[in-house]
Design a protein around this motif. Structure first.
Motif, PDB file in Angstrom:
ATOM      1  N   LEU A  74      -0.015 -11.669   4.621  1.00  0.00           N
ATOM      2  CA  LEU A  74       0.734 -11.360   3.522  1.00  0.00           C
ATOM      3  C   LEU A  74       2.049 -12.288   3.628  1.00  0.00           C
ATOM      4  O   LEU A  74       2.695 -12.358   5.009  1.00  0.00           O
ATOM      5  CB  LEU A  74       1.284 -10.061   3.479  1.00  0.00           C
ATOM      6  N   MET A  75       2.154 -13.307   2.996  1.00  0.00           N
ATOM      7  CA  MET A  75       3.332 -14.236   3.237  1.00  0.00           C
ATOM      8  C   MET A  75       4.407 -13.664   2.056  1.00  0.00           C
ATOM      9  O   MET A  75       3.985 -13.684   0.691  1.00  0.00           O
ATOM     10  CB  MET A  75       2.993 -15.689   2.704  1.00  0.00           C
ATOM     11  N   VAL A  76       5.675 -13.921   2.385  1.00  0.00           N
ATOM     12  CA  VAL A  76       6.886 -13.702   1.422  1.00  0.00           C
ATOM     13  C   VAL A  76       7.883 -14.781   1.469  1.00  0.00           C
ATOM     14  O   VAL A  76       8.077 -15.340   2.538  1.00  0.00           O
ATOM     15  CB  VAL A  76       7.636 -12.370   1.808  1.00  0.00           C
ATOM     16  N   PRO A  77       8.474 -14.937   0.516  1.00  0.00           N
ATOM     17  CA  PRO A  77       9.465 -16.180   0.361  1.00  0.00           C
ATOM     18  C   PRO A  77      11.001 -15.754   0.861  1.00  0.00           C
ATOM     19  O   PRO A  77      11.254 -14.700   0.606  1.00  0.00           O
ATOM     20  CB  PRO A  77       9.546 -16.613  -0.991  1.00  0.00           C
ATOM     21  N   GLU A  78      11.686 -16.413   1.434  1.00  0.00           N
ATOM     22  CA  GLU A  78      12.737 -16.245   2.163  1.00  0.00           C
ATOM     23  C   GLU A  78      13.397 -17.724   2.503  1.00  0.00           C
ATOM     24  O   GLU A  78      12.949 -18.346   3.586  1.00  0.00           O
ATOM     25  CB  GLU A  78      12.856 -15.286   3.136  1.00  0.00           C
ATOM     26  N   HIS A  79      14.703 -17.837   2.053  1.00  0.00           N
ATOM     27  CA  HIS A  79      15.502 -19.213   2.468  1.00  0.00           C
ATOM     28  C   HIS A  79      14.730 -20.270   2.178  1.00  0.00           C
ATOM     29  O   HIS A  79      14.975 -21.193   3.078  1.00  0.00           O
ATOM     30  CB  HIS A  79      15.869 -18.872   3.788  1.00  0.00           C
ATOM     31  N   GLY A  80      13.831 -20.548   1.301  1.00  0.00           N
ATOM     32  CA  GLY A  80      13.256 -21.706   1.192  1.00  0.00           C
ATOM     33  C   GLY A  80      11.778 -21.770   2.159  1.00  0.00           C
ATOM     34  O   GLY A  80      11.361 -22.954   1.892  1.00  0.00           O
ATOM     35  N   TYR A  81      11.547 -20.720   2.942  1.00  0.00           N
ATOM     36  CA  TYR A  81      10.622 -20.708   3.764  1.00  0.00           C
ATOM     37  C   TYR A  81       9.548 -19.884   2.937  1.00  0.00           C
ATOM     38  O   TYR A  81       9.749 -18.931   2.380  1.00  0.00           O
ATOM     39  CB  TYR A  81      10.806 -20.379   5.190  1.00  0.00           C
ATOM     40  N   GLU A  87      12.261  -3.332   4.311  1.00  0.00           N
ATOM     41  CA  GLU A  87      12.963  -3.699   2.779  1.00  0.00           C
ATOM     42  C   GLU A  87      12.096  -4.383   2.059  1.00  0.00           C
ATOM     43  O   GLU A  87      12.561  -4.557   0.572  1.00  0.00           O
ATOM     44  CB  GLU A  87      14.275  -4.582   3.417  1.00  0.00           C
ATOM     45  N   LEU A  88      10.883  -4.812   2.378  1.00  0.00           N
ATOM     46  CA  LEU A  88      10.155  -5.404   1.313  1.00  0.00           C
ATOM     47  C   LEU A  88       9.164  -4.649   0.772  1.00  0.00           C
ATOM     48  O   LEU A  88       8.460  -3.873   1.447  1.00  0.00           O
ATOM     49  CB  LEU A  88       9.235  -6.383   2.436  1.00  0.00           C
ATOM     50  N   ASP A  89       9.218  -4.450  -0.449  1.00  0.00           N
ATOM     51  CA  ASP A  89       8.689  -3.385  -1.174  1.00  0.00           C
ATOM     52  C   ASP A  89       7.239  -3.534  -1.202  1.00  0.00           C
ATOM     53  O   ASP A  89       6.062  -2.511  -0.933  1.00  0.00           O
ATOM     54  CB  ASP A  89       8.964  -3.366  -2.767  1.00  0.00           C
ATOM     55  N   VAL A  90       6.585  -4.898  -1.133  1.00  0.00           N
ATOM     56  CA  VAL A  90       5.314  -5.356  -1.249  1.00  0.00           C
ATOM     57  C   VAL A  90       4.627  -5.162   0.200  1.00  0.00           C
ATOM     58  O   VAL A  90       3.545  -4.737   0.377  1.00  0.00           O
ATOM     59  CB  VAL A  90       5.061  -6.434  -1.692  1.00  0.00           C
ATOM     60  N   ALA A  91       5.183  -4.896   1.227  1.00  0.00           N
ATOM     61  CA  ALA A  91       4.765  -4.741   2.646  1.00  0.00           C
ATOM     62  C   ALA A  91       4.198  -3.544   2.917  1.00  0.00           C
ATOM     63  O   ALA A  91       3.160  -3.409   3.564  1.00  0.00           O
ATOM     64  CB  ALA A  91       5.743  -5.216   3.784  1.00  0.00           C
ATOM     65  N   GLY A  92       4.791  -2.390   2.239  1.00  0.00           N
ATOM     66  CA  GLY A  92       3.994  -1.350   2.610  1.00  0.00           C
ATOM     67  C   GLY A  92       2.879  -0.850   1.704  1.00  0.00           C
ATOM     68  O   GLY A  92       2.260  -0.137   1.990  1.00  0.00           O
ATOM     69  N   LEU A  93       2.261  -1.912   0.974  1.00  0.00           N
ATOM     70  CA  LEU A  93       1.307  -1.728   0.021  1.00  0.00           C
ATOM     71  C   LEU A  93      -0.200  -2.613   0.749  1.00  0.00           C
ATOM     72  O   LEU A  93      -1.178  -2.478   0.171  1.00  0.00           O
ATOM     73  CB  LEU A  93       1.425  -2.357  -1.425  1.00  0.00           C
ATOM     74  N   VAL A  94       0.217  -3.143   1.688  1.00  0.00           N
ATOM     75  CA  VAL A  94      -1.156  -4.134   2.107  1.00  0.00           C
ATOM     76  C   VAL A  94      -1.682  -3.677   3.303  1.00  0.00           C
ATOM     77  O   VAL A  94      -2.875  -4.738   3.554  1.00  0.00           O
ATOM     78  CB  VAL A  94      -0.448  -5.801   2.344  1.00  0.00           C
ATOM     79  N   ARG A 145      -3.831  -1.388   4.527  1.00  0.00           N
ATOM     80  CA  ARG A 145      -5.550  -1.268   4.173  1.00  0.00           C
ATOM     81  C   ARG A 145      -5.889  -2.521   3.615  1.00  0.00           C
ATOM     82  O   ARG A 145      -7.210  -2.612   3.808  1.00  0.00           O
ATOM     83  CB  ARG A 145      -5.399   0.154   3.213  1.00  0.00           C
ATOM     84  N   PRO A 146      -5.694  -3.053   2.429  1.00  0.00           N
ATOM     85  CA  PRO A 146      -6.194  -4.171   1.835  1.00  0.00           C
ATOM     86  C   PRO A 146      -6.474  -5.213   2.597  1.00  0.00           C
ATOM     87  O   PRO A 146      -7.511  -5.957   2.627  1.00  0.00           O
ATOM     88  CB  PRO A 146      -5.347  -4.275   0.510  1.00  0.00           C
ATOM     89  N   LEU A 147      -5.446  -5.433   3.370  1.00  0.00           N
ATOM     90  CA  LEU A 147      -5.626  -6.696   4.413  1.00  0.00           C
ATOM     91  C   LEU A 147      -6.728  -6.484   5.431  1.00  0.00           C
ATOM     92  O   LEU A 147      -7.538  -7.305   5.827  1.00  0.00           O
ATOM     93  CB  LEU A 147      -4.266  -7.119   5.069  1.00  0.00           C
ATOM     94  N   ARG A 148      -6.804  -5.167   5.887  1.00  0.00           N
ATOM     95  CA  ARG A 148      -8.018  -4.862   6.892  1.00  0.00           C
ATOM     96  C   ARG A 148      -9.183  -4.927   6.195  1.00  0.00           C
ATOM     97  O   ARG A 148     -10.127  -5.235   6.813  1.00  0.00           O
ATOM     98  CB  ARG A 148      -7.572  -3.428   7.535  1.00  0.00           C
ATOM     99  N   LYS A 149      -9.217  -4.522   5.050  1.00  0.00           N
ATOM    100  CA  LYS A 149     -10.781  -4.438   4.123  1.00  0.00           C
ATOM    101  C   LYS A 149     -11.035  -6.006   4.055  1.00  0.00           C
ATOM    102  O   LYS A 149     -12.042  -6.463   4.345  1.00  0.00           O
ATOM    103  CB  LYS A 149     -10.606  -3.668   2.979  1.00  0.00           C
ATOM    104  N   LEU A 150      -9.803  -6.852   3.702  1.00  0.00           N
ATOM    105  CA  LEU A 150     -10.096  -8.023   3.483  1.00  0.00           C
ATOM    106  C   LEU A 150     -10.685  -9.005   4.872  1.00  0.00           C
ATOM    107  O   LEU A 150     -11.703  -9.917   5.063  1.00  0.00           O
ATOM    108  CB  LEU A 150      -8.925  -8.865   2.955  1.00  0.00           C
TER     109      LEU A 150
END
Length: 261
Positions: A107-114, A83-90, A92-97
């Motif tokens: 990749l960190m995303v915010p949810e419920h103050g965490y 359901e996270l739009d950004v999750a499907g984009l990372v 290959r970039p994370l592997r290259k990093l």
């Protein structure tokens, strides 16, 4: 910001107890009734009833007297991440990093103050970081979390602080609100955040935010590793530059997708 619920609403105690048991099983890596009852300060009978129910519906299994979480939770986690739009984009970039830094990328995303580590890539042969994929961590004590907080309004930040508190994780954790606001202003100005042993002693992390067209934070990309190694690589391997190019690429793709939606 990540759907912080209103306090004082109606809630079901049994549901809270069931999830307290689930989270404790995750933390302990499996446990028996007596250990769970002790850790959670619950009656053994209460713990046993919840475990029996979770086992009946295939979310817990028992082996040699120890209860463990089943892979039934895996499908729920994968569905939630999809359901996270950004999750499907990372991916290959994370592997290259990871290839360029030889350190763990997240990749960190915010949810419920965490902050939630929605994706994580660990280099082969290196020690896994204390916070693993799927883990929830305090925003104020992590580089990814500070990257996210820095792009919230002061009012929104205060809501997070009120809901989750600024508990000290180590002696380096910033727990004073005004000092933290000043730190977040520096993060906003430089668009880079550091966790220098603020979440786990001996571990450092560097992060940059991912923001949408309105400048609101949707996540953060971070690189983490043992403190001595990260300090050395910040100067010798130019981790901030690699992190910047990775984050800018993901953010550009995210905004393009958002604009065409």
């Amino acid at each position: 910001m990540g759907d912080i619920p209103e306090t004082g609403g109606r809630s079901v105690a049994a549901t809270k107890t069931a999830f307290a048991i689930i989270e404790e099983l995750e933390r302990l890596g499996g446990a028996g009734v007596t250990e769970l009852a002790t850790e959670l300060d619950l009656a053994k009978g209460t713990v046993h009833k919840h475990l029996s129910t979770l086992r009946e519906i295939d979310y817990v299994y028992k082996r040699e007297g120890t209860y463990r979480l089943s892979v039934g939770f895996l499908g729920l986690g994968v569905a939630a991440r999809s359901e996270l739009d950004v999750a499907g984009l990372v991916d290959r970039p994370l592997r290259k990093l990871v290839e360029t830094t030889d350190e763990t990328a997240n990749l960190m995303v915010p949810e419920h103050g965490y902050g939630v580590y929605a994706k994580q890539v660990i280099p082969e042969g290196t020690e896994p970081p204390p916070a693993r994929e799927g883990g929830r961590v305090p925003l104020h004590a992590t580089a990814g979390g500070k990257s996210i907080l820095a792009y919230l309004s002061r009012e929104a930040r205060e809501r997070v602080f009120d809901y989750r508190d600024l508990d000290p994780m180590t002696e380096n954790t910033i727990t004073d609100r005004e000092r933290l606001h000043a730190e977040l202003q520096r993060v906003h100005d430089k668009r880079i955040a550091h966790d220098r042993g603020e979440h786990v002693a001996g571990w450092h992390c560097i992060a940059r935010p991912i923001t949408n067209d309105d400048g609101d934070p949707v996540g953060a990309i971070s690189v983490t590793g043992p403190a001595d190694r990260i300090r050395e690589k910040v100067s010798s391997a130019d981790i901030p530059s690699f992190l910047a190019s990775t984050t800018d690429s993901i953010q550009s793709r995210f905004r393009s997708r958002e604009g065409s939606a």
